[in-house]
Design a protein around this motif. Structure first.
Motif, PDB file in Angstrom:
ATOM      1  N   GLY A  73      41.975  32.398  15.858  1.00 22.37           N
ATOM      2  CA  GLY A  73      40.893  32.652  14.677  1.00 22.37           C
ATOM      3  C   GLY A  73      40.123  33.742  15.075  1.00 22.37           C
ATOM      4  N   VAL A  74      40.045  34.467  16.063  1.00 20.79           N
ATOM      5  CA  VAL A  74      38.901  35.602  16.317  1.00 20.79           C
ATOM      6  C   VAL A  74      39.710  36.431  17.445  1.00 20.79           C
ATOM      7  N   THR A  75      39.142  37.679  17.652  1.00 17.22           N
ATOM      8  CA  THR A  75      39.763  38.460  18.402  1.00 17.22           C
ATOM      9  C   THR A  75      39.315  37.997  19.990  1.00 17.22           C
ATOM     10  N   ALA A  76      40.066  38.791  21.013  1.00 13.83           N
ATOM     11  CA  ALA A  76      39.833  38.143  22.093  1.00 13.83           C
ATOM     12  C   ALA A  76      38.236  38.616  22.668  1.00 13.83           C
ATOM     13  N   GLU A  77      37.899  39.719  22.044  1.00 16.64           N
ATOM     14  CA  GLU A  77      36.561  40.315  22.230  1.00 16.64           C
ATOM     15  C   GLU A  77      35.484  39.427  21.893  1.00 16.64           C
ATOM     16  N   ASN A  78      35.949  38.582  20.432  1.00 16.71           N
ATOM     17  CA  ASN A  78      34.801  37.922  20.104  1.00 16.71           C
ATOM     18  C   ASN A  78      34.825  36.624  20.628  1.00 16.71           C
ATOM     19  N   LEU A  79      36.075  36.118  21.188  1.00 17.19           N
ATOM     20  CA  LEU A  79      36.184  34.638  21.610  1.00 17.19           C
ATOM     21  C   LEU A  79      35.322  35.109  23.140  1.00 17.19           C
TER      22      LEU A  79
END
Length: 130
Positions: free
Chosen positions: A84-90
């Motif tokens: 549900g999100v990029t790895a960066e955001n997670l």
């Protein structure tokens, strides 16, 4: 490296790793070595500020089709829709959660993430490009 040789319909039997996000070199996608202030890529020599490190998904799975078991690793942004999100955001959400909750031991957030990933993937059937 990104060319698909064939498709494999298989079910996820287990998750093989508990670390789904890694700091990745922007040039070669290798794992970065991080210290408190800097990052360094051992493969291509790229360096920079630790706060500027990029993150990437790496999910190792044991899967089964009707005849065989396979160990596969899925990398990168193809996992964005599942998380549900990029790895960066997670990674940023996890860091913020740990800071806000005062967590010094990140085991509880890691355990919760592993349980969520297991719930979402184990027993489900996917088509893998191999």
């Amino acid at each position: 490296m990104n060319s698909v040789q064939g498709l494999l319909a298989a079910s996820v039997i287990s998750i093989q790793n508990s670390c789904f996000i890694y700091p990745a070199c922007q040039n070669c996608f290798s794992r970065l070595i991080l210290d408190s202030r800097r990052f360094n890529c051992l493969k291509c020599g790229c360096t920079g500020e630790a706060k500027d490190a990029s993150y990437r998904y790496r999910l190792s799975l044991k899967i089964a089709d009707t005849n065989d078991l396979f160990d596969i690793t899925v990398f990168g942004s193809c996992l964005d829709p599942f998380f549900g999100v990029t790895a960066e955001n997670l990674q940023r959400y996890i860091q913020n959660f740990n800071q806000l909750s005062g967590e010094t031991n990140t085991e509880s957030s890691t355990r919760a993430l592993v349980q969520a990933v297991e719930t979402c993937f184990i027993g489900k059937r996917f088509i893998f490009g191999v």
